[in-house]
Design a protein around this motif. Structure first.
Motif, PDB file in Angstrom:
ATOM      1  N   GLY A 358       0.914  -1.125   0.022  1.00  0.00           N
ATOM      2  CA  GLY A 358      -0.121  -0.078   0.172  1.00  0.00           C
ATOM      3  C   GLY A 358       0.836   1.104  -0.003  1.00  0.00           C
ATOM      4  N   LEU A 359       1.143   1.831  -1.127  1.00  0.00           N
ATOM      5  CA  LEU A 359       1.822   3.074  -1.137  1.00  0.00           C
ATOM      6  C   LEU A 359       1.021   4.246  -1.303  1.00  0.00           C
ATOM      7  CD1 LEU A 359       4.105   1.909  -4.043  1.00  0.00           C
ATOM      8  CD2 LEU A 359       4.663   1.910  -1.901  1.00  0.00           C
ATOM      9  N   PRO A 360       1.288   5.418  -0.717  1.00  0.00           N
ATOM     10  CA  PRO A 360       0.398   6.727  -0.848  1.00  0.00           C
ATOM     11  C   PRO A 360       0.496   7.160  -2.447  1.00  0.00           C
ATOM     12  CG  PRO A 360       2.197   6.907   0.928  1.00  0.00           C
ATOM     13  CD  PRO A 360       2.258   5.505   0.422  1.00  0.00           C
ATOM     14  N   GLN A 361      -0.872   7.838  -2.760  1.00  0.00           N
ATOM     15  CA  GLN A 361      -0.682   7.785  -4.264  1.00  0.00           C
ATOM     16  C   GLN A 361       0.291   8.761  -4.503  1.00  0.00           C
ATOM     17  OE1 GLN A 361      -2.726   6.317  -5.939  1.00  0.00           O
ATOM     18  NE2 GLN A 361      -3.237   7.461  -7.979  1.00  0.00           N
ATOM     19  N   PRO A 362       0.772   9.951  -4.018  1.00  0.00           N
ATOM     20  CA  PRO A 362       1.951  10.352  -4.808  1.00  0.00           C
ATOM     21  C   PRO A 362       3.180   9.783  -4.822  1.00  0.00           C
ATOM     22  CG  PRO A 362       1.347  11.432  -2.777  1.00  0.00           C
ATOM     23  CD  PRO A 362       0.416  10.620  -2.901  1.00  0.00           C
ATOM     24  N   ILE A 363       3.306   9.005  -3.935  1.00  0.00           N
ATOM     25  CA  ILE A 363       4.701   8.168  -4.067  1.00  0.00           C
ATOM     26  C   ILE A 363       4.787   7.067  -5.049  1.00  0.00           C
ATOM     27  CG2 ILE A 363       6.344   6.450  -2.695  1.00  0.00           C
ATOM     28  CD1 ILE A 363       6.207   9.529  -1.750  1.00  0.00           C
ATOM     29  N   LYS A 364       3.363   6.617  -5.343  1.00  0.00           N
ATOM     30  CA  LYS A 364       3.216   5.688  -6.182  1.00  0.00           C
ATOM     31  C   LYS A 364       3.242   6.212  -7.618  1.00  0.00           C
ATOM     32  CE  LYS A 364      -0.556   2.458  -8.060  1.00  0.00           C
ATOM     33  NZ  LYS A 364      -2.085   2.164  -7.638  1.00  0.00           N
ATOM     34  N   ILE A 365       2.891   7.470  -7.910  1.00  0.00           N
ATOM     35  CA  ILE A 365       2.682   8.182  -8.997  1.00  0.00           C
ATOM     36  C   ILE A 365       4.378   8.498  -9.233  1.00  0.00           C
ATOM     37  CG2 ILE A 365       2.375  10.332 -10.301  1.00  0.00           C
ATOM     38  CD1 ILE A 365      -0.397  10.242  -8.784  1.00  0.00           C
TER      39      ILE A 365
END
Length: 380
Positions: A358-365
């Motif tokens: 589970g990654l925070p969305q900005p880190i995933k992007i």
């Protein structure tokens, strides 16, 4: 209070729904309390368009409360990634385990008992009881508060206890007398607030459609539609800076599990320094030892310094939370080898397996944008 409006409200609202309500939503018409519960939690603070995509996927991954309860929390958070407000995912997992242990895997029908479950408030408990068990239980989400505040010209800030109590009393008085009408009535309330009695562009202020409560609505009659419900004045959101370490060793990157009660609680992210009030100036290239010490205070900076030789300034990312803004300066670090990790909250994650976290969305992007992992790896 208008006795005529109170007596006829549910009947008129149900008739409106038959003509103009939403239909075809994947969670509509489902009496499985588990499915109702998941949809209600997911729809909190998330746009319907997003839930239309993510709800079926979540239900396929966790089709029963037993499956959800037995899943690893990281698996649940990974499936929730991108939906925000991650405490909802942690509460879903905890609640599923509570249902299994305290209620033998069966959701109770009593809204009072439902409200005792983790992450279920009074309005959500009412929705589950109404949809799944046809209980005469009121709901009072933001849409319903707006409808009632306008219909009955309820003044005062809705966060105040006296105002909130008044709205709950109205919500209870307006319930249909027949329990069998509860699912369609509850759905109609939600739809009416989401599509007709909206915050900024209610239909009564246009010539396109005629509101079924136009004559009875006290806000409309007194020209207060956009003034009710009264809103608190929001203070300007504070802004913060932090540094994040994107440490890569071969085909792996270093991830750090965030504390459960922190922002992005329970997710895996990049090691970061403490947040500080935003500054107009930033250092061009800080000392690696200082970065390691600040972001990983329990590690040995001297040992890491011998392994990590290259530091490049990456992008600065702005992320807007509900009550704050964060500017993240990324520092890209190359490593000659991976150090052994004793801290269970640190993990070398293979690029090909990032989709499991589970990654925070900005880190995933960020990871997608830097081509550190294929897009498919982060979506699975």
């Amino acid at each position: 209070m208008s006795k005529a409006l109170t007596a006829n409200f549910s009947e008129k609202l149900i008739a409106w729904h038959a003509r103009s309500g939403r239909s075809g939503l994947p969670w509509q018409g489902n009496r499985d309390p588990y499915a109702v519960w998941v949809s209600e939690i997911m729809l909190q603070q998330t746009q319907v368009a997003t839930v239309l995509e993510r709800y079926p996927r979540f239900m396929k991954r966790f089709p029963t409360v037993k499956k959800l309860a037995s899943a690893d929390i990281d698996e649940v958070l990974a499936e929730w990634a991108g939906l925000g407000y991650y405490s909802r995912a942690r509460n879903l997992h905890a609640c599923a385990q509570q249902v299994m242990t305290e209620f033998a895997g069966q959701f109770p029908s009593d809204p009072i008992l439902l409200e005792q479950l983790k992450g279920i408030g009074r309005s959500t408990a009412g929705a589950i009881a109404a949809f799944a068990f046809h209980e005469r239980a009121p709901i009072l989400d933001a849409n319903v508060k707006r409808i009632l505040a306008r219909l009955f010209a309820v003044e005062g800030v809705i966060q105040e206890k006296a105002v909130n109590d008044r709205l709950w009393s109205l919500a209870n008085d307006l319930l249909p007398t027949k329990a069998k009408d509860m699912p369609v009535y509850t759905q109609a309330l939600m739809d009416f607030g989401a599509t007709w009695c909206t915050s900024r562009k209610p239909v009564c202020l246009s010539d396109e459609k005629k509101c079924p409560f136009e004559k009875e609505c006290q806000a409309s009659r007194s020209n207060q539609v956009l003034d009710l419900p009264q809103k608190t004045i929001k203070a300007k959101s504070p802004e913060f800076d932090c540094d994040m370490l994107l440490i890569r060793s071969g085909n792996s990157i270093l991830l750090q599990k965030r504390p459960s009660k922190a922002i992005w609680g329970g997710l895996w992210s990049l090691p970061e320094t403490p947040w500080v009030a935003k500054s107009a100036t930033r250092k061009n290239l800080p000392n690696l030892k200082d970065l390691i010490q600040a972001a990983l205070p329990d590690e040995r900076p001297s040992a890491w310094g011998r392994v990590y030789k290259v530091v490049n300034q990456g992008p600065q990312i702005k992320h807007v939370f509900t009550h704050r803004r964060l500017w993240m300066q990324i520092w890209e670090v190359s490593a000659s080898r991976s150090l052994e990790l004793e801290n269970p909250n640190l993990r070398w994650a293979p690029l090909s397996q990032l989709g499991r976290y589970g990654l925070p969305q900005p880190i995933k992007i960020l990871l997608q944008g830097l081509s550190l992992a294929r897009g498919d790896d982060l979506k699975n």
